[in-house]
Design an enzyme around this catalytic site. Structure first.
Site, short mmCIF file in Angstrom:
data_model
loop_
_atom_site.label_atom_id
_atom_site.label_comp_id
_atom_site.label_asym_id
_atom_site.label_seq_id
_atom_site.Cartn_x
_atom_site.Cartn_y
_atom_site.Cartn_z
CB CYS A 364 -0.96 0.02 1.19
SG CYS A 364 -2.12 -1.34 1.17
CB ALA A 365 3.96 2.33 0.32
#
Ligand SMILES: Cc1ncc(COP(=O)(O)O)c(C=O)c1O
Length: 462
Positions: A364-365
């Protein structure tokens, strides 16, 4: 590491190759195991469970009083100022969305491209100054200073409010950001600063007052309290001026339609019956971790993190990903890739054949992972291992041994791709006998039927 006992620690798990092994959890950055003290505290309060701020029974009185006491435990844990508000939420994502919702209309937001999506996406409704991945913590100060200076010089004569928002520690590399120094830069330009402490709070003492930080957000489930609560702590003025995040019971003082008098925070943004058990679990975790984080846990974790990096660096073809050079402090999270090895397959085989849980993907980055891996990288994803309380030197040595063996020989089982993940094919591991296990097994079987079948032969990673 640490004296905190954990629920399910060293539990036996089945292997695809037969037999069982004691599981090793190296995925604390995603979600940490439950501390037994937290579980015990929740069990102890359950017989007294009652509605909060909504009942006259004795359990309601107990829970209402405790819910407010929980705010004080969180306040102490974060080093908040006496007038900071403590709002219970579902998790860090919820907390940051709440803060984004409460920003003044004229607020400009400043943040680095390194953030978790939870601290990247909620601000997009505003003018966002997205800063590139800095080359060092010192460079981060320079970049932020320049961006704020340009905004102050720019249109509107620098009027309007500003918020700098950043992670205290990276969920990808574990590197710790110079929060207090960045807060000083922000202050020079009258900006506020919010810290996404999802990864920092379990590993470092927080000090909102000392750092001069305006807001802090974190999640219970990463803090050994997986009962569905998170928190946003900080200055009440913007939050009290904003419309309620959710509207409904508990957020009002008085309703005489069409007139509604909203309560100030925290109640303003906590409409509906609260997740009392979650809040209680989170506050208990804050109390349990408060002292260890200030007396030895940090040093012990640093030592184990250094050992983890050293052991991994010995594996041929393994590349550790960092934003900055190794001088800078980090929490116990490492992301790596191995030349010629599919990250998802390594991660799946570690679990299925060795009982070791790590995570693969882009965490999620996505912008940061893309930056770290570079354009030409095979899969665009990497493997992440993360440690916390309960992890020992031996665990790290066992993990490095298993990974080295896997890299050298390849998996001993077959796996198939399911989207970006790999799963054993077939998967003979029995599900645990749970009360609802039958349904869970059924759903898992249905999913397997539907899944596209792209078999990957045994040893294909070798
Ligand atoms: C740095 C960071 N921020 C925010 C989040 C989101 O946390 P949650 O999923 O608990 O909302 C995470 C989760 O991994 C994280 O690592």
């Amino acid at each position: 590491m640490g004296t905190t006992a954990l629920v399910g620690d060293r539990q036996w798990v089945p292997l695809v190759t037969g037999g069982e092994v004691r599981r090793l959890d190296l995925d604390y950055a995603a979600t940490a195991p439950c501390a037994t003290q937290v579980r015990d505290a929740v069990d102890e309060i359950l017989p007294w469970y009652g509605s909060v701020h909504r009942g006259d029974g004795f359990p309601s009185a107990v829970c209402t009083e405790l819910q407010e006491a929980c705010r004080e435990s969180v306040r102490a844990f974060t080093g908040a100022r006496p007038d900071d508000t403590v709002i219970f939420t579902r998790n860090t994502t919820d907390s940051l969305n709440l803060l984004a919702h409460a920003l003044p209309e004229d607020c400009e937001v400043f943040g680095f491209a390194t953030e978790h999506h939870a601290n990247l996406l909620p601000w997009e409704r505003r003018t966002v100054h997205r800063l590139p991945v800095p080359e060092s913590p010192e460079h981060a100060l320079v970049l932020l200073d320049a961006a704020l200076a340009a905004a102050v010089r720019g249109a509107g004569g620098g009027r309007g409010s500003r918020l700098v928002t950043l992670a205290g520690a990276s969920n990808v590399t574990g590197e710790v950001w110079p929060v207090a120094e960045l807060a000083r830069v922000a202050r020079r330009y009258g900006a506020r600063i919010a810290v996404d402490a999802a990864q920092l709070a379990p590993h470092r003492p927080l000090d909102m007052t000392g750092w001069d930080v305006d807001y802090v957000a974190f999640s219970g489930h990463k803090l050994y309290a997986p009962y569905g609560a998170g928190v946003l702590v900080g200055r009440p003025d913007w939050l009290d001026a904003a419309p309620p995040y959710l509207v409904g019971g508990g957020a009002t003082r008085h309703v005489d339609l069409p007139t509604v008098a909203w309560a100030p925070s925290p109640q303003r943004h906590e409409a509906g019956s609260p997740n009392f058990l979650g809040n209680y679990a989170l506050a208990t975790a804050c109390e349990v971790l408060h002292a260890p984080l200030r007396s030895g846990l940090v040093e012990e974790e640093e030592r184990l993190t250094a050992l983890l990096e050293r052991e991994l660096a010995r594996i041929p073809g393994l590349c550790l990903h960092r934003m900055w050079d190794g001088r800078h402090p980090k929490v116990g999270t490492v992301t790596f890739s191995v030349r010629g090895r599919e990250p998802g397959l390594l991660s799946a085989a570690l679990s299925a054949e060795y009982g070791i849980a790590v995570r693969t993907g882009r965490f999620c980055a996505h912008p940061l992972v893309k930056h770290l891996l570079g354009e030409g990288h095979d899969s665009g994803s990497a493997v992440r291992a993360s440690i916390g309380c309960g992890i020992t030197e031996q665990d790290i040595i066992d993990f490095a041994w298993a990974l080295a063996r896997l890299v050298e020989r390849g998996p001993a089982w077959s796996y198939r791709a399911e989207g970006a993940r790999f799963v054993p094919d077939p998967d003979p591991r029995p599900m645990p006998q749970l009360r609802h296990g039958a349904q869970v097994r059924l759903r898992a079987a249905e999913r397997r039927e539907e899944a596209p079948r792209a078999p990957v032969g045994a040893g294909c990673g070798g």
